[in-house]
Design an enzyme around this catalytic site. Sequence first.
Site, PDB file in Angstrom:
ATOM      1  N   ASP A 179       0.864  -1.185   0.000  1.00 24.58           N
ATOM      2  CA  ASP A 179       0.000   0.000   0.000  1.00 24.58           C
ATOM      3  C   ASP A 179       0.901   1.236   0.000  1.00 24.58           C
ATOM      4  OD1 ASP A 179      -1.844  -2.062   0.482  1.00 24.58           O
ATOM      5  OD2 ASP A 179      -3.080  -0.821   1.798  1.00 24.58           O
ATOM      6  N   LYS A 221      -6.769   3.506  -3.411  1.00 23.99           N
ATOM      7  CA  LYS A 221      -7.191   3.533  -2.015  1.00 23.99           C
ATOM      8  C   LYS A 221      -7.352   4.984  -1.576  1.00 23.99           C
ATOM      9  CE  LYS A 221      -5.244   2.226   2.543  1.00 23.99           C
ATOM     10  NZ  LYS A 221      -4.169   1.450   3.203  1.00 23.99           N
ATOM     11  N   LYS A 249     -10.223   0.544  -2.495  1.00 22.65           N
ATOM     12  CA  LYS A 249     -10.123   0.346  -1.052  1.00 22.65           C
ATOM     13  C   LYS A 249     -10.413   1.656  -0.325  1.00 22.65           C
ATOM     14  CE  LYS A 249      -6.865  -1.059   2.618  1.00 22.65           C
ATOM     15  NZ  LYS A 249      -5.539  -1.663   2.903  1.00 22.65           N
TER      16      LYS A 249
END
Length: 258
Positions: A102, A166, A198
């Site tokens: 991430d 995300k 996300k």
Amino acid sequence: MDLSSLKAVAAAAFACLDLTELGDSATEEATLSLVERAINDHGSAAAVCIWPRFVAAARKKLGENSPVRIATVVNFPSGDLPVDKVVAETAGAVADGADEIDLVIPWKAFVAGDEKAVREMIRAVRAAAPAPVTLKTILETGEIKDPALIARASDIALEEQADFIKTSTGKVAVNATLESARIMLEAIRRSDRKAGFKPAGGIRTVEDARAYFALCDEILGPGWVAPANFRFGASGLLGDIIATLEDRSKLAGQGEAY
């Protein structure tokens, strides 16, 4: 998924959950406790999202064939590190057993007009974490703020082969919102490629989860939501998921909601 059934929503939310421990004072013990909570009588979370320094211990605990994936964060939370340092973080995490990276994009540079910095960062990290490692790009939408810029950041991340976009680190005042989610999901639809979404930060109830699932159904169609395409970045959500599945009052949220 039957969105009229809270139990069905709760079960789907658990399957799509990145159970997260990214507190500033996180310890290996707390991280491994989180790993233990990722599998229970109701199934397994999609992943645990943890600091890079704990990836090797989590991999040892989970083994190689666990249904729970290991995600970690790089350039986190500021987005300000130089590319070479972020690449080194990424390579180390992958070597230690991370399945997913991430990455916080350099959003401050982006807001200042430097799209090249974003492209170079994503491209370099993608090279350091090639498939089958999953690359999620954190846009920090609550700091970008401008809907047009959120859309542009989403487009750039997808053009540079991010697997997921995300919303947030969970470390700023405004994190995931349905408004930013709509912009990002529309970018995925517009990209015409397989990519995931996300939302992270501040998602604490099954009702919250239902709202995001409904938005995905609206924009990308019923049946799109699955762990391969959609994740919640949260830990506070776990208590309400389990309480809903077990027909009892809400449990105290566990961990921090990222």
